[in-house]
Design a protein around this motif. Structure first.
Motif, PDB file in Angstrom:
ATOM      1  N   ALA A  18      42.945 -47.985 -16.873  1.00  0.00           N
ATOM      2  CA  ALA A  18      43.216 -47.953 -15.439  1.00  0.00           C
ATOM      3  C   ALA A  18      43.366 -46.489 -15.039  1.00  0.00           C
ATOM      4  N   TYR A  19      42.807 -46.128 -13.879  1.00  0.00           N
ATOM      5  CA  TYR A  19      42.749 -44.723 -13.471  1.00  0.00           C
ATOM      6  C   TYR A  19      43.079 -44.620 -11.987  1.00  0.00           C
ATOM      7  N   TRP A  20      43.783 -43.555 -11.613  1.00  0.00           N
ATOM      8  CA  TRP A  20      44.125 -43.345 -10.212  1.00  0.00           C
ATOM      9  C   TRP A  20      44.218 -41.844  -9.937  1.00  0.00           C
ATOM     10  N   GLY A  21      44.102 -41.502  -8.680  1.00  0.00           N
ATOM     11  CA  GLY A  21      44.057 -40.104  -8.286  1.00  0.00           C
ATOM     12  C   GLY A  21      45.416 -39.432  -8.280  1.00  0.00           C
ATOM     13  N   PRO A  22      45.491 -38.206  -7.743  1.00  0.00           N
ATOM     14  CA  PRO A  22      46.737 -37.442  -7.734  1.00  0.00           C
ATOM     15  C   PRO A  22      47.883 -38.227  -7.107  1.00  0.00           C
ATOM     16  N   ARG A  23      49.003 -38.292  -7.830  1.00  0.00           N
ATOM     17  CA  ARG A  23      50.170 -39.033  -7.334  1.00  0.00           C
ATOM     18  C   ARG A  23      51.413 -38.457  -8.008  1.00  0.00           C
ATOM     19  N   ILE A  91      54.244 -27.384 -16.752  1.00  0.00           N
ATOM     20  CA  ILE A  91      53.189 -27.431 -15.743  1.00  0.00           C
ATOM     21  C   ILE A  91      53.363 -28.755 -14.994  1.00  0.00           C
ATOM     22  N   GLU A  92      54.157 -28.722 -13.941  1.00  0.00           N
ATOM     23  CA  GLU A  92      54.575 -29.955 -13.268  1.00  0.00           C
ATOM     24  C   GLU A  92      53.405 -30.764 -12.731  1.00  0.00           C
ATOM     25  N   GLN A  93      52.371 -30.109 -12.231  1.00  0.00           N
ATOM     26  CA  GLN A  93      51.278 -30.848 -11.599  1.00  0.00           C
ATOM     27  C   GLN A  93      50.458 -31.666 -12.580  1.00  0.00           C
ATOM     28  N   LEU A  94      50.654 -31.471 -13.887  1.00  0.00           N
ATOM     29  CA  LEU A  94      49.932 -32.251 -14.891  1.00  0.00           C
ATOM     30  C   LEU A  94      50.691 -33.503 -15.321  1.00  0.00           C
ATOM     31  N   GLY A  95      51.856 -33.736 -14.727  1.00  0.00           N
ATOM     32  CA  GLY A  95      52.561 -34.991 -14.956  1.00  0.00           C
ATOM     33  C   GLY A  95      53.165 -35.139 -16.341  1.00  0.00           C
ATOM     34  N   PHE A  96      53.263 -36.395 -16.802  1.00  0.00           N
ATOM     35  CA  PHE A  96      53.932 -36.740 -18.047  1.00  0.00           C
ATOM     36  C   PHE A  96      53.030 -37.638 -18.890  1.00  0.00           C
ATOM     37  N   SER A  97      53.166 -37.532 -20.202  1.00  0.00           N
ATOM     38  CA  SER A  97      52.350 -38.351 -21.099  1.00  0.00           C
ATOM     39  C   SER A  97      53.239 -39.091 -22.095  1.00  0.00           C
ATOM     40  N   PHE A  98      52.776 -40.280 -22.494  1.00  0.00           N
ATOM     41  CA  PHE A  98      53.506 -41.102 -23.454  1.00  0.00           C
ATOM     42  C   PHE A  98      52.475 -41.938 -24.203  1.00  0.00           C
ATOM     43  N   ARG A 113      47.955 -45.267 -24.189  1.00  0.00           N
ATOM     44  CA  ARG A 113      48.071 -43.845 -23.872  1.00  0.00           C
ATOM     45  C   ARG A 113      48.205 -43.722 -22.362  1.00  0.00           C
ATOM     46  N   ILE A 114      49.249 -43.060 -21.928  1.00  0.00           N
ATOM     47  CA  ILE A 114      49.541 -42.981 -20.503  1.00  0.00           C
ATOM     48  C   ILE A 114      49.749 -41.535 -20.087  1.00  0.00           C
ATOM     49  N   THR A 115      49.102 -41.122 -19.019  1.00  0.00           N
ATOM     50  CA  THR A 115      49.416 -39.880 -18.336  1.00  0.00           C
ATOM     51  C   THR A 115      49.595 -40.232 -16.869  1.00  0.00           C
ATOM     52  N   SER A 116      50.787 -40.009 -16.341  1.00  0.00           N
ATOM     53  CA  SER A 116      51.072 -40.378 -14.957  1.00  0.00           C
ATOM     54  C   SER A 116      51.961 -39.325 -14.313  1.00  0.00           C
ATOM     55  N   GLY A 117      52.045 -39.407 -12.996  1.00  0.00           N
ATOM     56  CA  GLY A 117      52.834 -38.420 -12.264  1.00  0.00           C
ATOM     57  C   GLY A 117      52.099 -37.115 -12.042  1.00  0.00           C
ATOM     58  N   ALA A 118      50.802 -37.064 -12.376  1.00  0.00           N
ATOM     59  CA  ALA A 118      50.026 -35.835 -12.186  1.00  0.00           C
ATOM     60  C   ALA A 118      49.552 -35.750 -10.739  1.00  0.00           C
ATOM     61  N   TYR A 119      49.619 -34.557 -10.170  1.00  0.00           N
ATOM     62  CA  TYR A 119      49.123 -34.382  -8.805  1.00  0.00           C
ATOM     63  C   TYR A 119      48.153 -33.208  -8.710  1.00  0.00           C
ATOM     64  N   SER A 120      47.527 -32.909  -9.832  1.00  0.00           N
ATOM     65  CA  SER A 120      46.440 -31.941  -9.857  1.00  0.00           C
ATOM     66  C   SER A 120      45.122 -32.668  -9.644  1.00  0.00           C
ATOM     67  N   ALA A 122      42.442 -31.749 -10.873  1.00  0.00           N
ATOM     68  CA  ALA A 122      41.584 -31.430 -12.011  1.00  0.00           C
ATOM     69  C   ALA A 122      41.429 -32.604 -12.976  1.00  0.00           C
ATOM     70  N   VAL A 123      42.476 -33.444 -13.098  1.00  0.00           N
ATOM     71  CA  VAL A 123      42.437 -34.548 -14.053  1.00  0.00           C
ATOM     72  C   VAL A 123      43.029 -35.796 -13.406  1.00  0.00           C
ATOM     73  N   PRO A 124      42.527 -36.996 -13.795  1.00  0.00           N
ATOM     74  CA  PRO A 124      43.091 -38.222 -13.235  1.00  0.00           C
ATOM     75  C   PRO A 124      44.337 -38.660 -13.984  1.00  0.00           C
ATOM     76  N   ASN A 125      45.150 -39.466 -13.337  1.00  0.00           N
ATOM     77  CA  ASN A 125      46.182 -40.218 -14.037  1.00  0.00           C
ATOM     78  C   ASN A 125      45.496 -41.403 -14.707  1.00  0.00           C
ATOM     79  N   TYR A 126      46.028 -41.807 -15.853  1.00  0.00           N
ATOM     80  CA  TYR A 126      45.366 -42.912 -16.539  1.00  0.00           C
ATOM     81  C   TYR A 126      46.318 -43.653 -17.466  1.00  0.00           C
ATOM     82  N   CYS A 127      45.924 -44.891 -17.760  1.00  0.00           N
ATOM     83  CA  CYS A 127      46.576 -45.705 -18.778  1.00  0.00           C
ATOM     84  C   CYS A 127      45.456 -46.389 -19.548  1.00  0.00           C
ATOM     85  N   THR A 128      45.288 -46.058 -20.813  1.00  0.00           N
ATOM     86  CA  THR A 128      44.228 -46.666 -21.608  1.00  0.00           C
ATOM     87  C   THR A 128      44.834 -47.504 -22.730  1.00  0.00           C
ATOM     88  N   LEU A 129      44.167 -48.601 -23.013  1.00  0.00           N
ATOM     89  CA  LEU A 129      44.610 -49.542 -24.035  1.00  0.00           C
ATOM     90  C   LEU A 129      43.495 -49.720 -25.056  1.00  0.00           C
TER      91      LEU A 129
END
Length: 252
Positions: A18-23, A91-98, A113-120, A122-129
């Motif tokens: 699942a992928y979403w834009g800057p947030r 680098i706050e705009q790159l969010g958090f990963s877990f 694999r999750i990267t969320s809270g990013a508001y750059s 340059a890269v999407p937020n995502y959750c991959t399974l």
């Protein structure tokens, strides 16, 4: 002279994302989305009902369960997963990963694999399974209706713009330079923010998802990159959805 039996072809490896834009979101926001996701995945299949904190040891005794989801624990994991240059500030705009998994064995394991809270931009937020490759779990999960439920759970929990499930082998058949949000998998989710899905040819099935978006399911049987008809169908549906303005990159 006896012929050497040919080796059986390796099964295709599947994933959902699942992928979403800057947030911009806090670790607590990310934890809430993750807790919602874990609870919903647990309803999809027994393999997805167990998740563990990442540890250096794979011994069962060392594993710490993430189920049922505990908000402070999840928030702390995201807080630890900040991005920073070596010795530099966060680098706050790159969010958090877990990143974590369900403790399964090789070939019969699921990992998130999750990267969320990013508001750059340059890269999407995502959750991959990562999905199991073989065995009873793969037989159950790599099927309709289980896989659409998994994709729907991921899309809904993260309020995604675009989500899908397909094989890595299918991903490799796509044109070079294909970007996140611009192609079609076995199961594809499109947020209503992108528009409404037009009629599509059989055997494609279209299903609404909770008033948030639409699931597009290409085939009732397992979609494979080795089946020319499957690949051609995915290409055709991609062309139709692109013409309708629905397949745009998640990030500019």
């Amino acid at each position: 002279m006896a012929r050497t039996p040919e080796a059986a072809p390796r099964p295709e490896a599947y994933y959902a994302g699942a992928y979403w834009g800057p947030r911009k979101e806090s670790p607590e926001d990310c934890a809430l989305h993750t807790a919602t996701l874990l609870n919903r995945l647990a309803e999809c299949d027994p393999l997805l009902a167990h998740w563990y904190k990442p540890t250096k040891s794979r011994a069962l005794a060392a594993m710490v369960s993430l189920m049922p989801p505990d908000m402070p624990t999840l928030a702390e994991q995201f807080r630890r997963g900040v991005n920073r240059e070596r010795g530099g500030p966060v680098i706050e705009q790159l969010g958090f990963s877990f990143w974590f998994d369900n403790g399964g064995s090789a070939g019969d394991c699921a990992a998130l694999r999750i990267t969320s809270g990013a508001y750059s931009e340059a890269v999407p937020n995502y959750c991959t399974l990562t999905l199991p490759k073989r065995g009873p779990s793969a037989e159950r999960m790599l099927s309709v209706p289980v896989l659409p439920r998994v994709v729907g759970s991921m899309a809904s929990a993260w309020d995604a713009d675009w989500a899908l499930a397909t094989s890595w082998e299918h991903r490799e058949t796509l044109p070079e330079g294909t970007r996140t949000g611009t192609f079609v998998g076995w199961v594809t989710y499109l947020s209503l923010r992108r528009g409404r899905v037009p009629p599509l040819p059989a055997p494609v099935r279209i299903e609404p998802l909770e008033g948030k978006g639409t699931l597009v399911i290409l085939t009732p049987e397992r979609f494979t990159a080795t089946n020319p008809e499957h690949v051609a169908l995915a290409r055709h549906v991609r062309e139709v959805l692109t013409a309708a303005g629905l397949l745009q990159p998640v990030t500019p």
